[in-house]
Design a protein around this motif. Structure first.
Motif, short mmCIF file in Angstrom:
data_model
loop_
_atom_site.label_atom_id
_atom_site.label_comp_id
_atom_site.label_asym_id
_atom_site.label_seq_id
_atom_site.Cartn_x
_atom_site.Cartn_y
_atom_site.Cartn_z
N GLY A 131 0.82 -1.22 0.00
CA GLY A 131 0.00 0.00 0.00
C GLY A 131 0.85 1.26 0.00
N LEU A 132 1.92 1.25 0.79
CA LEU A 132 2.82 2.41 0.85
C LEU A 132 3.52 2.60 -0.50
N ALA A 133 3.96 1.49 -1.11
CA ALA A 133 4.64 1.55 -2.41
C ALA A 133 3.70 2.08 -3.48
N GLU A 134 2.43 1.68 -3.41
CA GLU A 134 1.41 2.13 -4.36
C GLU A 134 1.25 3.66 -4.27
N ILE A 135 1.16 4.18 -3.04
CA ILE A 135 1.00 5.63 -2.84
C ILE A 135 2.25 6.36 -3.33
N SER A 136 3.42 5.84 -2.99
CA SER A 136 4.68 6.43 -3.39
C SER A 136 4.78 6.49 -4.92
N GLY A 137 4.37 5.42 -5.59
CA GLY A 137 4.38 5.38 -7.05
C GLY A 137 3.44 6.40 -7.67
N GLN A 138 2.26 6.55 -7.06
CA GLN A 138 1.30 7.55 -7.56
C GLN A 138 1.88 8.96 -7.43
N LEU A 139 2.50 9.21 -6.28
CA LEU A 139 3.08 10.52 -6.00
C LEU A 139 4.15 10.85 -7.05
N GLU A 140 4.99 9.86 -7.34
CA GLU A 140 6.05 10.04 -8.33
C GLU A 140 5.46 10.32 -9.72
#
Length: 155
Positions: A131-140
């Motif tokens: 979930g954290l990686a998903e959010i981080s990817g969206q942010l990028e």
């Protein structure tokens, strides 16, 4: 051309989820006020969706050049970033400021403390990390730039 934000440390995504879960994000159009975990400070966020720009006056955003948790929390509340609501719920009530003080701003130790607590409550850390990686990817992918003017952090 406005400067892009550096990638946000993952601990700032944890903090943003906590702020959302605690109801500390107050949105007013393209601006927001985000109250710190100890309620001692209020941070301001400004967003220009058309320009793909955002600003926030937390220390990370102002001094370190990455979008800090108030900006990330605002993007979550606005639905710009999608996230698993149960992840946020797991981070409700985390005393971030207290932990930062206790661990002398060693964010790796703060993260370990929080993760140990999550694990102790039976949270599936693999799902949490995904979930954290998903959010981080969206942010990028958003590729947000820094919106002017920059406001100094509150005292």
């Amino acid at each position: 051309m406005a400067a892009e934000w550096k990638p946000s440390p993952v601990i700032k995504i944890y903090e943003a989820l906590g702020a959302v879960a605690d109801g500390r994000v107050e949105i007013d159009g393209d601006t927001a006020r985000v109250v710190s975990s100890d309620k001692a400070k209020t941070y301001d966020v400004g967003h220009d969706p058309a320009a793909g720009s955002i600003t926030a006056n937390d220390n990370g955003s102002y001094w370190q050049g990455y979008l800090g948790y108030p900006g990330i929390a605002y993007l979550m509340e606005r639905g710009v970033l999608t996230y698993d609501k149960s992840l946020a719920g797991e981070l409700a009530g985390v005393p971030w400021k207290e932990l930062a003080t206790e661990y002398r701003n060693d964010w790796a130790k703060v993260e370990k403390h929080v993760r140990d607590g999550l694990s102790g409550r039976g949270v599936e850390l693999d799902r949490f990390d995904a979930g954290l990686a998903e959010i981080s990817g969206q942010l990028e992918k958003l590729g947000l730039t820094k919106l002017s003017p920059r406001l100094r952090p509150p005292k």
